[in-house]
Design an enzyme around this catalytic site. Structure first.
Site, PDB file in Angstrom:
ATOM      1  N   LYS A  12       0.851  -1.189   0.000  1.00 33.22           N
ATOM      2  CA  LYS A  12       0.000   0.000   0.000  1.00 33.22           C
ATOM      3  C   LYS A  12       0.882   1.233   0.000  1.00 33.22           C
ATOM      4  O   LYS A  12       2.055   1.207   0.400  1.00 33.22           O
ATOM      5  CB  LYS A  12      -0.941   0.014   1.202  1.00 33.22           C
ATOM      6  CG  LYS A  12      -0.270   0.046   2.575  1.00 33.22           C
ATOM      7  CD  LYS A  12       0.187   1.413   3.070  1.00 33.22           C
ATOM      8  CE  LYS A  12       0.770   1.381   4.480  1.00 33.22           C
ATOM      9  NZ  LYS A  12       1.452   2.642   4.862  1.00 33.22           N
ATOM     10  N   ASP A 137      -2.818  -1.210  10.530  1.00 36.75           N
ATOM     11  CA  ASP A 137      -2.990  -1.249   9.073  1.00 36.75           C
ATOM     12  C   ASP A 137      -3.626  -2.547   8.580  1.00 36.75           C
ATOM     13  O   ASP A 137      -4.058  -2.620   7.431  1.00 36.75           O
ATOM     14  CB  ASP A 137      -1.636  -1.076   8.377  1.00 36.75           C
ATOM     15  CG  ASP A 137      -1.114   0.353   8.438  1.00 36.75           C
ATOM     16  OD1 ASP A 137      -1.864   1.243   8.881  1.00 36.75           O
ATOM     17  OD2 ASP A 137       0.050   0.572   8.060  1.00 36.75           O
TER      18      ASP A 137
END
Length: 279
Positions: A12, A137
């Site tokens: 990401k 996350d």
């Protein structure tokens, strides 16, 4: 259904990252835009019937007992009350301490893969809640699509962003997240913005000035990449990225990267490849 699964754990980037406050327990309150990339670590899962959870590959600097992959598998095994086990092979591609979410993505892929391999049928929300116990996350990767995130990163809303190609550059240093978030000079009072408006606001990464001061290699990488496009650090660093106008431009810029660094031309990813493995 196969008893062996081969899976991508995608990287990401944070299109922006603002620190907007701090909770009484010390956790920082954030606003950020997460974007998935079609590039990352690869994991293979082989079902065992004896209940053992084994990491079959060495990951330098990460003992098996501390690996989020092993911890995720064990936590799901206990929470779901299953007797099956798994052998996990990890092919690390993403640089550690790079702000690309490698460990969190590996953990999320583990939860999604074992949800299928162990035939659990857990919902996405239930897996996200378990993932949050492993790291802030992890829920995003289980959420499985570009997202506007708030809180400590767990309050997620889907976000539509046009497809893009990026150059991601690793400047060869590992930045400890805890060090940067505990820095006295870190700005913790950035003004809140609303998701529909973030593209027209002046955004940035509040952690970037702290990292660049402490790790000049990151500042050098941003400076070099900025000659080709607007460059920014992702997460708490050390990797930096820039959006390119085309695949050809991304590959051309990546090929020009100085030998002391690593660079990749990568595309955005609309949905996590294991998105459909949660109810």
């Amino acid at each position: 259904m196969s008893d062996t699964l081969s899976c991508l754990a995608p990287a990401k980037i944070n299109l922006f990252l603002h620190v907007v406050g701090r909770r009484p327990d010390g956790y920082h309150l954030l606003q950020t835009a997460f974007r998935l990339l079609d590039w990352g670590d690869r994991l293979q899962f082989c079902r065992r019937d004896d209940g053992q959870i084994l990491r079959m590959t060495d990951v330098p600097g990460v003992p098996a007992e501390q690996d989020l992959v092993v911890r995720a598998a064990r936590r799901l095994q206990v929470a779901a009350g299953v007797s099956a086990g798994v052998e996990i092979h990890v092919d690390k591609v993403l640089p550690m301490g790079g702000g690309l979410g490698g460990g969190s993505s590996d953990a999320a892929t583990t939860l999604l893969a074992l949800n299928r391999l162990w035939r659990l049928g857990w919902s996405r929300e239930r897996l996200q809640a378990l993932g949050l116990e492993l790291g802030a996350d992890v829920p995003f990767f289980i959420f499985g699509r570009d997202a506007f995130a708030e809180g400590v990163g767990e309050a997620l809303a889907p976000m539509e962003v046009p497809p893009s190609w990026y150059v991601v550059l690793a400047p060869g240093v590992s930045v400890p997240t805890a060090e940067i978030f505990s820095a006295k000079e870190l700005t913790r009072s950035t003004e809140l913005i609303k998701m529909p408006d973030f593209a027209i606001h002046t955004t940035g990464n509040d952690l970037q000035p702290v990292v660049c001061h402490r790790y000049p290699q990151v500042a050098d990488a941003i400076d070099w990449l900025s000659h080709h496009a607007t460059a920014r650090m992702t997460g708490s660093g050390a990797c930096v990225f820039a959006s390119m106008e085309s695949e050809a431009q991304a590959r051309q810029v990546a090929a020009q990267c100085p030998e002391r660094w690593q660079a990749w031309a990568v595309s955005s990813l609309q949905r996590h490849p294991l998105y459909d493995w949660a109810v």
